[in-house]
Motif scaffolding. Structure first.
Motif, PDB file in Angstrom:
ATOM      1  N   LEU A 317       9.159   1.021  11.108  1.00 20.81           N
ATOM      2  CA  LEU A 317       9.519   0.466   9.791  1.00 20.81           C
ATOM      3  C   LEU A 317       8.290  -0.124   9.113  1.00 20.81           C
ATOM      4  O   LEU A 317       7.522  -0.868   9.725  1.00 20.81           O
ATOM      5  CB  LEU A 317      10.562  -0.631   9.950  1.00 20.81           C
ATOM      6  CG  LEU A 317      12.041  -0.255   9.839  1.00 20.81           C
ATOM      7  CD1 LEU A 317      12.903  -1.438  10.249  1.00 20.81           C
ATOM      8  CD2 LEU A 317      12.393   0.186   8.426  1.00 20.81           C
ATOM      9  N   ARG A 318       8.107   0.193   7.820  1.00 21.66           N
ATOM     10  CA  ARG A 318       7.003  -0.371   7.050  1.00 21.66           C
ATOM     11  C   ARG A 318       7.464  -0.612   5.612  1.00 21.66           C
ATOM     12  O   ARG A 318       8.099   0.249   5.008  1.00 21.66           O
ATOM     13  CB  ARG A 318       5.794   0.568   7.039  1.00 21.66           C
ATOM     14  CG  ARG A 318       5.088   0.726   8.382  1.00 21.66           C
ATOM     15  CD  ARG A 318       4.395  -0.559   8.809  1.00 21.66           C
ATOM     16  NE  ARG A 318       3.633  -0.396  10.048  1.00 21.66           N
ATOM     17  CZ  ARG A 318       4.106  -0.634  11.242  1.00 21.66           C
ATOM     18  NH1 ARG A 318       5.384  -1.008  11.386  1.00 21.66           N
ATOM     19  NH2 ARG A 318       3.345  -0.485  12.314  1.00 21.66           N
ATOM     20  N   VAL A 319       7.114  -1.786   5.075  1.00 18.71           N
ATOM     21  CA  VAL A 319       7.355  -2.092   3.671  1.00 18.71           C
ATOM     22  C   VAL A 319       6.049  -1.870   2.918  1.00 18.71           C
ATOM     23  O   VAL A 319       4.974  -2.255   3.397  1.00 18.71           O
ATOM     24  CB  VAL A 319       7.839  -3.546   3.483  1.00 18.71           C
ATOM     25  CG1 VAL A 319       8.102  -3.847   2.007  1.00 18.71           C
ATOM     26  CG2 VAL A 319       9.108  -3.792   4.303  1.00 18.71           C
ATOM     27  N   SER A 320       6.113  -1.218   1.756  1.00 17.54           N
ATOM     28  CA  SER A 320       4.905  -0.932   0.994  1.00 17.54           C
ATOM     29  C   SER A 320       4.208  -2.225   0.581  1.00 17.54           C
ATOM     30  O   SER A 320       4.847  -3.282   0.456  1.00 17.54           O
ATOM     31  CB  SER A 320       5.242  -0.101  -0.246  1.00 17.54           C
ATOM     32  OG  SER A 320       6.102  -0.821  -1.112  1.00 17.54           O
ATOM     33  N   PRO A 321       2.874  -2.187   0.367  1.00 14.79           N
ATOM     34  CA  PRO A 321       2.147  -3.406  -0.008  1.00 14.79           C
ATOM     35  C   PRO A 321       2.685  -4.110  -1.239  1.00 14.79           C
ATOM     36  O   PRO A 321       2.583  -5.330  -1.347  1.00 14.79           O
ATOM     37  CB  PRO A 321       0.718  -2.893  -0.237  1.00 14.79           C
ATOM     38  CG  PRO A 321       0.611  -1.699   0.653  1.00 14.79           C
ATOM     39  CD  PRO A 321       1.959  -1.052   0.596  1.00 14.79           C
ATOM     40  N   ASP A 322       3.278  -3.356  -2.190  1.00 12.17           N
ATOM     41  CA  ASP A 322       3.842  -3.995  -3.383  1.00 12.17           C
ATOM     42  C   ASP A 322       5.279  -4.458  -3.177  1.00 12.17           C
ATOM     43  O   ASP A 322       5.904  -5.020  -4.082  1.00 12.17           O
ATOM     44  CB  ASP A 322       3.761  -3.052  -4.591  1.00 12.17           C
ATOM     45  CG  ASP A 322       4.546  -1.756  -4.397  1.00 12.17           C
ATOM     46  OD1 ASP A 322       5.312  -1.638  -3.411  1.00 12.17           O
ATOM     47  OD2 ASP A 322       4.396  -0.836  -5.231  1.00 12.17           O
ATOM     48  N   SER A 370      -2.174   2.325   3.409  1.00 13.07           N
ATOM     49  CA  SER A 370      -3.436   1.597   3.305  1.00 13.07           C
ATOM     50  C   SER A 370      -3.151   0.267   2.616  1.00 13.07           C
ATOM     51  O   SER A 370      -2.137   0.120   1.912  1.00 13.07           O
ATOM     52  CB  SER A 370      -4.455   2.413   2.513  1.00 13.07           C
ATOM     53  OG  SER A 370      -3.975   2.693   1.200  1.00 13.07           O
ATOM     54  N   PRO A 371      -4.012  -0.749   2.791  1.00 11.01           N
ATOM     55  CA  PRO A 371      -3.725  -2.079   2.220  1.00 11.01           C
ATOM     56  C   PRO A 371      -3.500  -2.071   0.709  1.00 11.01           C
ATOM     57  O   PRO A 371      -2.719  -2.871   0.196  1.00 11.01           O
ATOM     58  CB  PRO A 371      -4.974  -2.895   2.587  1.00 11.01           C
ATOM     59  CG  PRO A 371      -5.493  -2.240   3.814  1.00 11.01           C
ATOM     60  CD  PRO A 371      -5.231  -0.775   3.630  1.00 11.01           C
ATOM     61  N   ASP A 372      -4.180  -1.156  -0.039  1.00 19.29           N
ATOM     62  CA  ASP A 372      -3.989  -1.092  -1.490  1.00 19.29           C
ATOM     63  C   ASP A 372      -2.831  -0.190  -1.896  1.00 19.29           C
ATOM     64  O   ASP A 372      -2.528  -0.052  -3.081  1.00 19.29           O
ATOM     65  CB  ASP A 372      -5.272  -0.619  -2.181  1.00 19.29           C
ATOM     66  CG  ASP A 372      -5.770   0.726  -1.658  1.00 19.29           C
ATOM     67  OD1 ASP A 372      -5.022   1.404  -0.921  1.00 19.29           O
ATOM     68  OD2 ASP A 372      -6.917   1.097  -1.982  1.00 19.29           O
ATOM     69  N   GLY A 373      -2.184   0.455  -0.908  1.00 16.72           N
ATOM     70  CA  GLY A 373      -1.054   1.331  -1.190  1.00 16.72           C
ATOM     71  C   GLY A 373      -1.433   2.686  -1.732  1.00 16.72           C
ATOM     72  O   GLY A 373      -0.557   3.468  -2.105  1.00 16.72           O
ATOM     73  N   ASP A 374      -2.734   3.021  -1.762  1.00 15.31           N
ATOM     74  CA  ASP A 374      -3.172   4.291  -2.346  1.00 15.31           C
ATOM     75  C   ASP A 374      -2.962   5.471  -1.404  1.00 15.31           C
ATOM     76  O   ASP A 374      -2.905   6.619  -1.864  1.00 15.31           O
ATOM     77  CB  ASP A 374      -4.655   4.219  -2.730  1.00 15.31           C
ATOM     78  CG  ASP A 374      -4.886   3.394  -3.992  1.00 15.31           C
ATOM     79  OD1 ASP A 374      -3.890   3.053  -4.656  1.00 15.31           O
ATOM     80  OD2 ASP A 374      -6.046   3.096  -4.303  1.00 15.31           O
TER      81      ASP A 374
END
Length: 716
Positions: A317-322, A370-374
């Motif tokens: 499970l992962r939630v996007s950085p935003d 990635s940390p910036d969500g790109d």
């Protein structure tokens, strides 16, 4: 015949280019090391794309006739090294297809670039003053065309491009077990991951500098930590599952705990049981899964409520950085070996498969942003073809999305568990070379000894006359037959068949096994012990899987288990003469059958794998042999029929797995040996136990190399 132009200078295929002038193979512009013989093989194949290039042609290309060399071995080695460089797989080829006993074919599209492309000059007309107006008009048209061309070029170039790997650095070198299924986490300074094997040699939380160095353990009272689900947004806590997993082996959910960093007393998160979990970016909530629901709760475990339901077991499970999206892997029933990546809005709406139309690999899992969500990194492929892939997430100024995922890594190591660094310029992964060694446990001397043949193999079975053995080589899954001393060795199966659990017929003429194919239901096959083509015992068209074939002593029937996509299981008997299939009475929810040497009993496991059952063929009645809280697996009858051996895993309650046996006459469970100091892979195909003809237990000892690597990324 399709032959490349004589002035060809560059062959382009996929992300690769073969530059003939520089004699270089490049991937995304990065030069790769390729020895001369693999280079010559690749060139020969590229000169004849889509055609069969015979082995004789390749042998003549590599060696003169008067050369003294083992030609066949040399060519096989050259092909193997070429595939490793391209990240290709013989089982599921992308570039080079093997045509048995004929040769090889290059199957990917090839673009040929000429060495001296010439432009054809256009004709310039001289105009008089009287036609100046027309020229101006035409000039405007040309300008418009040029502008459109520039816009088109800008649009084409605007498609988001994936990062490329510029360097690979090994940052651990302790030769301890690390799972490629569970990703490390980082706080920007340190890397945290699980080291060791739960329930065997034991596991714990390890840490090291993100730049590499010595590995150390985090002091904690938690035992048998299964994985690390995530690190809190403020980098002060780890979210971990620990203790005895709940439910079946397939679900493997466990208690949820928080471990403070760099040290401190852990605390449990409510009474939560989860198969996956992570913090939200604000650190206020935890998203977790326990089949079939995905839930959200406060970080202290209070106020849990459901976001969505899915069909299957949720992992990674992962939630996007935003904070707007949630992604996760969904694992289907074992036997289909299927995993896909899904996505939904943070409120649980719009649940959908992420790569529904992507044909590259039916197996996708374990992704992270990635940390910036790109970029979104994930694992696709299975076996030696498993690799890291990346999907650009950022859209261009024209709102263009990426055409699809791009492969980031190629062999020879199998990479998994991608974790982006805090600055996004590196990707931490676990690289592994899986290998096992067959060991025998001497019941009298009470010690483990390497099996004399030194095989990377298992499972193994022996003919009733004790003259022959059948074994599956690991990890490729090919079935072999040999005499007990290893002589008269013969390969019986070939890709794409992946054999498991061979069983000799009582007369020694046939071998039954399960084809555990990665991307389709498992099927039971029958094969002559002298070689030939495998014969399916059941129907290939059904979606049900079959496993665990076991012969009746008269050799007339095969007893096996069957299960569907929802995990429903039962045991059946196949009459080999009439081909009639009948169910074993009251066997719903039971699997892994083993017929006793005298044929009277069938031992089998309940779906929960905490109960060993016994079916009496005289009374058609089931009874319990062993029942408790330990996971049981691989039940095997001793040759004299007095015992059933099993592998029992009890997690933190006993500290490790152990080999046990139950005495049939009085149903007493006996301890045989602890497996705490006997390393075994977490791979379900490597946890096997069996018995030698003299009744000595056989096990597969882990000899793999698993280390953490850092991939340096070139970000567009």
């Amino acid at each position: 015949m399709v032959v490349s132009p004589p002035n060809a200078s560059i062959y382009r295929f996929g992300v690769f280019e073969l530059d003939l002038r520089a004699a270089e193979l490049r991937k995304n512009g990065v030069k790769l090391r390729l020895q001369d013989q693999p280079y010559q093989v690749l060139l020969k194949l590229l000169e004849h794309p889509g055609e069969v290039v015979s082995r004789d042609e390749l042998l003549n290309t590599l060696w003169h006739q008067d050369t003294f060399v083992d030609f066949e071995t040399g060519l096989n080695t050259a092909i193997k090294r070429l595939r490793e460089t391209l990240g290709d797989s013989a089982d599921h080829p992308t570039y080079i297809e093997t045509l048995t006993r004929r040769g090889y074919k290059f199957i990917a599209p090839v673009e040929v670039l000429a060495s001296d492309d010439k432009k054809v000059p256009g004709h310039v007309e001289r105009r008089g003053a009287q036609r100046r107006k027309e020229m101006l008009r035409r000039g405007g048209v040309v300008a418009a065309i040029v502008a459109l061309a520039c816009s088109g070029a800008a649009y084409w170039r605007s498609q988001p491009r994936p990062p490329t790997v510029t360097n690979i650095v090994q940052i651990t070198n302790d030769r301890k077990a690390k799972s490629s299924l569970y990703a490390p986490v980082t706080d920007g300074v340190h890397l945290y991951f699980i080291e060791g094997a739960p329930w065997t040699s034991g596991s714990g939380i390890a840490q090291l500098s993100a730049t590499g160095g010595e590995t150390s353990s985090i002091a904690t009272t938690l035992q048998e930590v299964l994985s690390i689900y995530g690190i809190s947004p403020d980098r002060s806590e780890l979210l971990v599952p620990t203790g005895v997993p709940q439910g079946s082996y397939h679900v493997a959910a466990a208690e949820l705990w928080v471990q403070p960093l760099p040290a401190g007393a852990p605390h449990r998160v409510g009474n939560i049981i989860a198969s996956a979990a992570c913090w939200t970016p604000d650190g206020i909530h935890i998203v977790y899964a326990y089949e079939p629901a995905i839930m959200i709760m406060n970080k202290d475990g209070s106020e849990p409520h459901q976001l969505a339901k899915v069909s299957g077991v949720v992992r990674a499970l992962r939630v996007s950085p935003d904070g707007r999206r949630i992604r996760f892997s969904v694992v289907r029933s074992p036997g289909f070996d299927s995993s896909s990546i899904w996505e939904m809005d943070a409120n649980g709406k719009d649940v959908h498969q992420l790569f529904a139309d992507w044909k590259e690999s039916p197996f996708q899992c374990c992704g992270d942003w990635s940390p910036d969500g790109d970029y979104y990194y994930f694992v696709a492929g299975r076996g030696n073809a498993q690799a890291i892939w990346v999907m650009p997430e950022r859209r261009s100024i024209f709102r263009r999305a990426a055409a699809g995922p791009s492969r980031l890594t190629s062999g020879p190591l199998r990479f998994g568990a991608p974790t982006p660094s805090s600055d996004g310029k590196r990707l931490f992964v676990v690289g592994e070379e899986p290998r096992v060694e067959l060991f025998r446990y001497d019941l009298q001397a009470q010690r483990f000894d390497p099996y004399p043949l030194g095989l990377s193999a298992g499972p193994v079975d022996f003919s009733s006359d004790r003259k022959w053995m059948a074994y599956v080589s690991y990890p490729d899954g090919t079935l072999w037959r040999s005499r007990m001393d290893g002589s008269d060795k013969m390969q019986l199966t070939f890709p794409p068949v992946r054999a498991y659990g061979p069983r000799w017929s009582p007369d020694g003429s046939k071998i039954a096994f399960t084809d555990v194919h990665f991307y389709r239901p498992w099927k039971i096959c029958l094969l002559s012990s002298s070689g030939g083509s495998p014969e399916l015992l059941g129907q290939a068209s059904t979606d049900e899987s079959e496993a665990d074939p076991t012969w009746t002593p008269d050799g007339k029937s095969v007893v096996f288990s069957k299960f569907d996509a929802n995990g429903n299981r039962a045991i059946y008997r196949l009459d080999l003469k009439t081909r009639k299939v009948s169910s074993i009475p009251d066997s719903d929810g039971i699997f892994s059958p083993r017929v006793s040497p005298d044929g009277r009993f069938i031992s089998a496991l309940a779906t929960s794998q905490t109960k060993l059952l016994l079916f009496d063929t005289n009374t058609n009645h089931w009874s319990s042999l062993v029942e408790g809280d330990a996971w049981l697996g691989y039940n095997e009858w001793s040759p004299d029929g007095k015992y059933v051996y099993m592998r029992a895993s009890q997690g933190a309650r006993s500290g490790a797995a152990e080999l046990v046996r139950v005495r049939i006459k009085d149903r007493v469970l006996e301890h045989v040996v602890s497996l705490k100091d006997f390393p075994q892979l977490s791979d379900i195909f490597a946890g096997w136990i069996g018995l030698a003809p003299d009744g000595a237990p056989l096990l597969m000892r882990d000899r793999s190399v698993q280390e953490v690597y850092a991939l340096d990324l070139n970000l567009p």
